[in-house]
Design an enzyme around this catalytic site. Sequence first.
Site, PDB file in Angstrom:
ATOM      1  N   ASN A 175       0.853  -1.190   0.000  1.00 33.59           N
ATOM      2  CA  ASN A 175       0.000   0.000   0.000  1.00 33.59           C
ATOM      3  C   ASN A 175       0.887   1.237   0.000  1.00 33.59           C
ATOM      4  O   ASN A 175       1.900   1.300   0.699  1.00 33.59           O
ATOM      5  CB  ASN A 175      -0.901   0.017   1.237  1.00 33.59           C
ATOM      6  CG  ASN A 175      -1.803   1.244   1.258  1.00 33.59           C
ATOM      7  OD1 ASN A 175      -2.819   1.287   0.579  1.00 33.59           O
ATOM      8  ND2 ASN A 175      -1.430   2.254   2.027  1.00 33.59           N
ATOM      9  N   LEU A 194      -5.159   7.801   9.493  1.00 35.71           N
ATOM     10  CA  LEU A 194      -6.499   7.555  10.011  1.00 35.71           C
ATOM     11  C   LEU A 194      -6.824   6.071   9.908  1.00 35.71           C
ATOM     12  O   LEU A 194      -6.294   5.352   9.068  1.00 35.71           O
ATOM     13  CB  LEU A 194      -7.527   8.393   9.253  1.00 35.71           C
ATOM     14  CG  LEU A 194      -7.283   9.905   9.305  1.00 35.71           C
ATOM     15  CD1 LEU A 194      -8.415  10.654   8.625  1.00 35.71           C
ATOM     16  CD2 LEU A 194      -7.133  10.386  10.745  1.00 35.71           C
ATOM     17  N   GLU A 241      -0.590   0.997  -6.788  1.00 38.19           N
ATOM     18  CA  GLU A 241      -0.253   2.374  -7.148  1.00 38.19           C
ATOM     19  C   GLU A 241       0.967   2.422  -8.061  1.00 38.19           C
ATOM     20  O   GLU A 241       1.050   3.279  -8.945  1.00 38.19           O
ATOM     21  CB  GLU A 241      -0.009   3.200  -5.885  1.00 38.19           C
ATOM     22  CG  GLU A 241      -1.250   3.473  -5.049  1.00 38.19           C
ATOM     23  CD  GLU A 241      -1.552   2.407  -4.012  1.00 38.19           C
ATOM     24  OE1 GLU A 241      -2.443   2.605  -3.177  1.00 38.19           O
ATOM     25  OE2 GLU A 241      -0.887   1.336  -4.046  1.00 38.19           O
ATOM     26  N   ASP A 290      -4.134  22.825   9.087  1.00 36.55           N
ATOM     27  CA  ASP A 290      -4.376  21.867   8.012  1.00 36.55           C
ATOM     28  C   ASP A 290      -5.217  22.470   6.899  1.00 36.55           C
ATOM     29  O   ASP A 290      -5.469  23.677   6.871  1.00 36.55           O
ATOM     30  CB  ASP A 290      -4.997  20.569   8.568  1.00 36.55           C
ATOM     31  CG  ASP A 290      -6.335  20.804   9.235  1.00 36.55           C
ATOM     32  OD1 ASP A 290      -7.193  21.467   8.630  1.00 36.55           O
ATOM     33  OD2 ASP A 290      -6.546  20.302  10.356  1.00 36.55           O
TER      34      ASP A 290
END
Length: 492
Positions: A175, A194, A241, A290
């Site tokens: 990943n 998260l 990816e 952010d």
Amino acid sequence: MDAMKYHDLRDFLTLLEQQGELKRITLPVDPHLEITEIADRTLRAGGPALLFENPKGYAMPVLCNLFGTPKRVAMGMGQDDVSALREVGKLLAFLKEPEPPKGFRDLFDKLPQFKQVLNMPTKRLRGAPCQQKIASGDDVDLTRLPVMTCWPDDAAPLITWGLTVTRGPHKERQNLGIYRQQLIGKNKLIMRWLSHRGGALDFQEWLAARPGERFPVSVALGADPATILGAVTPVPDTLSEYAFAGLLRGTKTEVVKCLSNDLEVPASAEIILEGYIEPGEMAPEGPYGDHTGYYNEVDNFPVFTVTHITQREDAIYHSTYTGRPPDEPAVLGVALNEVFVPILQKQFPEIVDFYLPPEGCSYRLAVVTMKKQYAGHAKRVMMGVWSFLRQFMYTKFVIVCDDDVNARDWNDVIWAITTRMDPARDTVLVENTPIDYLDFASPVSGLGSKMGLDATNKWPGETQREWGRPIVKDPEVTARIDAIWDELAIFK
């Protein structure tokens, strides 16, 4: 060299410089707040990528604002302009649900897509540029990197463009995710991911399968743009990816095995951080300014211990800042918006356009236009937007309009909301849904509500009243006035 053919980040910077899209800054500038101020002003003006060659206190240049315009995002994805990103979306839609050719003509039409798939496998190298210089043990010192402090009340310097590589204990595929990392020591970072993100899921599976064992992690800084963008694009779960980056670049992604673990990282990346997460080792992360324009609250996240730093000769540190839009994530959102449209249209052909306004923090509000076909159709589409792609799990507001409305024109959208909606009938509220951890407006961290606005014309069954007909000008009158307009000389 063209937009379709670059090998690594340095090739891409050469391409940008040739097109006037890169500015070298030789004046000494401090990574503490000053680079953010310059990058923010430049981005708001639609300016170039910035290479700070003499950051104060450091020997390594800082690259900022790389994806500061939609055009540069498109170039990074191997396209000449943003409109061409629709083709990337069509390719992803095809890969998500490939259909076998229906005959020879269909096979011929699909040949370009099948040819692109040939670039999907990765190419494994024995040695790589990213391992030209190696630091390990006591020589590891993250404070030598020009890690930026972006805002006055930020807790510490923050790595922002780190491409984090993980693998679950039962998975063959790695990943890739981009998670910010707070610097807390010479060899320590806080990994803020998260719970639903790929890296965090890999970690949780590792804890269940191998309790007490260290979880291997590697982070690539300064990977080539196709690989970076592959990590933020909605690639199908069956596609890595790295494979998608190969499709974008037109050449296989080159990877190399890390020195201290079995993870594979981009061979041409500028810097690689190798290490592990010790189960149970946590630290308070934040606060940080952010992409919402606010400082987020402090929370505990795993600590990433770095055992090796490998890098290229004359390495470049790639960074960014996040703040109230427009910022780089917002610009990325504008460009990737074009990738999303064909993917959604394949699942919901009635969708005409889909728009994520950058002022909505890239993903918190979506406007959809559609060809409505029956009563309740708009509600089906809004539910589909929330559920079809995980990228829209955190979208708080979905506005659905008819196809006579321009989704990208607030004048049109607000007209539709105020003339085609009854607040009680046409508002959908869904409670206790996943919400961005950074969304402090939600009553519970990570859990909040969503609102759908049906701003479409209402069909029988949705209203008992005669529905209004939009005013349409007489085309013959318009043509007659066009013919005499200059003669009227009203504005002369």
